[in-house]
Design an enzyme around this catalytic site. Structure first.
Site, short mmCIF file in Angstrom:
data_model
loop_
_atom_site.label_atom_id
_atom_site.label_comp_id
_atom_site.label_asym_id
_atom_site.label_seq_id
_atom_site.Cartn_x
_atom_site.Cartn_y
_atom_site.Cartn_z
N PRO A 15 0.79 -1.22 0.00
CA PRO A 15 0.00 0.00 0.00
C PRO A 15 0.83 1.29 0.00
O PRO A 15 1.86 1.37 0.65
CB PRO A 15 -0.83 -0.11 1.28
CG PRO A 15 -0.16 -1.14 2.12
CD PRO A 15 0.50 -2.08 1.15
N ASN A 16 0.32 2.23 -0.74
CA ASN A 16 0.81 3.61 -0.85
C ASN A 16 2.04 3.76 -1.74
O ASN A 16 2.43 4.89 -2.05
CB ASN A 16 1.08 4.24 0.54
CG ASN A 16 -0.18 4.34 1.37
OD1 ASN A 16 -1.17 4.89 0.90
ND2 ASN A 16 -0.18 3.78 2.57
N ARG A 23 5.55 12.67 -2.67
CA ARG A 23 5.71 13.36 -1.38
C ARG A 23 6.68 12.62 -0.49
O ARG A 23 7.10 11.52 -0.81
CB ARG A 23 4.36 13.56 -0.69
CG ARG A 23 3.59 12.29 -0.44
CD ARG A 23 2.23 12.58 0.12
NE ARG A 23 1.38 13.20 -0.88
CZ ARG A 23 0.29 13.92 -0.61
NH1 ARG A 23 -0.05 14.15 0.63
NH2 ARG A 23 -0.45 14.42 -1.57
N TYR A 28 11.58 8.82 1.03
CA TYR A 28 11.33 7.84 -0.04
C TYR A 28 11.93 8.21 -1.39
O TYR A 28 11.82 7.44 -2.34
CB TYR A 28 9.82 7.61 -0.19
CG TYR A 28 9.17 7.06 1.05
CD1 TYR A 28 9.48 5.77 1.50
CD2 TYR A 28 8.26 7.80 1.79
CE1 TYR A 28 8.90 5.25 2.64
CE2 TYR A 28 7.67 7.29 2.93
CZ TYR A 28 7.98 6.01 3.35
OH TYR A 28 7.41 5.50 4.47
N ASN A 77 8.04 -5.57 -1.41
CA ASN A 77 8.00 -4.46 -0.46
C ASN A 77 6.57 -4.43 0.07
O ASN A 77 5.67 -3.88 -0.57
CB ASN A 77 8.35 -3.13 -1.14
CG ASN A 77 8.39 -1.98 -0.14
OD1 ASN A 77 7.90 -2.13 0.99
ND2 ASN A 77 8.95 -0.86 -0.54
N ALA A 80 3.26 -1.10 4.67
CA ALA A 80 2.72 -1.19 6.04
C ALA A 80 2.21 -2.59 6.39
O ALA A 80 2.15 -2.93 7.58
CB ALA A 80 1.60 -0.16 6.20
N ASP A 90 1.40 -15.77 6.17
CA ASP A 90 1.02 -17.17 5.94
C ASP A 90 1.13 -17.53 4.47
O ASP A 90 1.57 -18.62 4.10
CB ASP A 90 -0.39 -17.45 6.46
CG ASP A 90 -0.46 -17.49 7.97
OD1 ASP A 90 0.59 -17.67 8.62
OD2 ASP A 90 -1.57 -17.33 8.52
N GLU A 101 12.86 -9.33 0.90
CA GLU A 101 12.04 -8.24 1.44
C GLU A 101 12.80 -6.93 1.23
O GLU A 101 13.95 -6.82 1.64
CB GLU A 101 11.79 -8.48 2.93
CG GLU A 101 10.99 -7.38 3.60
CD GLU A 101 10.87 -7.60 5.12
OE1 GLU A 101 11.46 -8.57 5.65
OE2 GLU A 101 10.22 -6.76 5.76
N HIS A 103 12.77 -2.72 1.61
CA HIS A 103 12.21 -1.45 2.08
C HIS A 103 13.10 -0.33 1.56
O HIS A 103 14.32 -0.41 1.67
CB HIS A 103 12.15 -1.39 3.61
CG HIS A 103 11.25 -2.42 4.19
ND1 HIS A 103 9.88 -2.29 4.18
CD2 HIS A 103 11.52 -3.62 4.74
CE1 HIS A 103 9.34 -3.38 4.73
NE2 HIS A 103 10.32 -4.20 5.07
N ILE A 104 12.48 0.68 1.02
CA ILE A 104 13.22 1.82 0.48
C ILE A 104 13.97 2.53 1.61
O ILE A 104 15.15 2.85 1.50
CB ILE A 104 12.25 2.78 -0.23
CG1 ILE A 104 11.66 2.06 -1.46
CG2 ILE A 104 12.93 4.08 -0.61
CD1 ILE A 104 10.45 2.76 -2.06
N SER A 105 13.26 2.76 2.70
CA SER A 105 13.86 3.43 3.85
C SER A 105 14.46 2.39 4.79
O SER A 105 14.13 1.20 4.72
CB SER A 105 12.79 4.25 4.59
OG SER A 105 11.75 3.39 5.08
N ARG A 110 13.62 4.41 11.91
CA ARG A 110 12.38 5.17 11.99
C ARG A 110 11.66 4.90 13.32
O ARG A 110 12.22 4.32 14.23
CB ARG A 110 11.54 4.83 10.76
CG ARG A 110 12.36 5.16 9.49
CD ARG A 110 11.59 4.94 8.25
NE ARG A 110 10.39 5.76 8.26
CZ ARG A 110 9.37 5.57 7.43
NH1 ARG A 110 9.41 4.58 6.55
NH2 ARG A 110 8.33 6.35 7.48
O1 CA2 Z 1 10.61 2.07 3.14
C1 CA2 Z 1 9.74 1.35 2.62
O2 CA2 Z 1 9.84 0.90 1.48
C2 CA2 Z 1 8.47 1.04 3.40
O3 CA2 Z 1 8.08 -0.31 3.12
C3 CA2 Z 1 7.41 2.02 2.95
C4 CA2 Z 1 6.11 1.95 3.74
C5 CA2 Z 1 6.36 1.95 5.24
O4 CA2 Z 1 5.15 1.63 5.90
C6 CA2 Z 1 7.41 0.96 5.61
O5 CA2 Z 1 7.68 1.12 6.92
C7 CA2 Z 1 8.70 1.16 4.86
C8 CA2 Z 1 5.19 3.13 3.45
C9 CA2 Z 1 5.06 3.49 2.01
C10 CA2 Z 1 4.52 4.87 1.93
O6 CA2 Z 1 4.68 5.28 0.61
C11 CA2 Z 1 4.71 6.60 0.36
C12 CA2 Z 1 4.80 6.94 -0.94
C13 CA2 Z 1 4.86 8.27 -1.30
C14 CA2 Z 1 4.85 9.23 -0.33
C15 CA2 Z 1 4.75 8.88 0.98
C16 CA2 Z 1 4.69 7.56 1.34
#
Ligand code: CA2
Length: 153
Positions: A15-16, A23, A28, A77, A80, A90, A101, A103-105, A110
């Site tokens: 998601p997201n 943003r 990110y 990835n 959340a 599962d 796995e 994660h960008i960050s 965090r």
């Molecule tokens: O760092 C990552 O790739 C995360 O998986 C990104 C997730 C966060 O819940 C994980 O802790 C780490 C959130 C993605 C939010 O995506 C956005 C995209 C554009 C602007 C803001 C957030």
């Protein structure tokens, strides 16, 4: 069909992540998900990639089921869902190939809610904090272990 080595790598995004590049660039970056997909395809060369993103937990689980039947490896990835979804965990446990796995960050840098990924204990490898380069690193490394058995868990 051929052996597992001929199958695509499935790159699954939660998601997201469809909002990447719009943003929170400090966390990110400014690269969009479409650009990440292009980078993954470039890194894979002639090897096939299935690249997907969804905001739906049910959809993601359905795609993991497809990967179980079709993929040589999964790069995921889970965003959340990493921290919330036992149902996704599962499904991933049913996959018998390598799971990376991404994660960008760096989730460990965090807030505490981002520290404990449910996926990490069952992943083959975890990449966090390399920005969008983590995806390419995952695809590249999976090329190097092509055909190799998944490391013991
Ligand atoms: O760092 C990552 O790739 C995360 O998986 C990104 C997730 C966060 O819940 C994980 O802790 C780490 C959130 C993605 C939010 O995506 C956005 C995209 C554009 C602007 C803001 C957030």
């Amino acid at each position: 069909r051929g052996g597992r080595a001929d199958r695509p790598i499935h790159v699954l995004n939660g998601p997201n992540l469809d909002r990447l590049g719009t943003r929170e660039p400090a966390i990110y970056g400014t690269t969009t998900l479409a650009e990440i997909e292009a980078q993954c395809r470039e890194e894979a060369g002639s090897r096939a990639i299935v690249f997907r993103q969804t905001n739906s937990e049910a959809q993601l689980i359905g795609w993991i089921h497809e990967a179980i039947d079709d993929a040589r490896a999964i790069v995921i990835n889970p965003a959340a869902f990493s921290f919330t979804s036992i149902a996704m965990l599962d499904a991933l446990k049913m996959f018998d190939g390598p799971i990376v796995e991404v994660h960008i960050s760096n989730i460990h840098r965090r807030e505490p809610i981002y520290h404990r990924s449910l996926v990490s204990p069952i992943a083959t490898a975890v990449i966090a904090g390399l920005g969008v380069h983590g995806y390419r690193a995952a695809i590249r490394a999976l090329g190097a272990i092509a055909g190799a058995a998944a490391p013991a868990t």
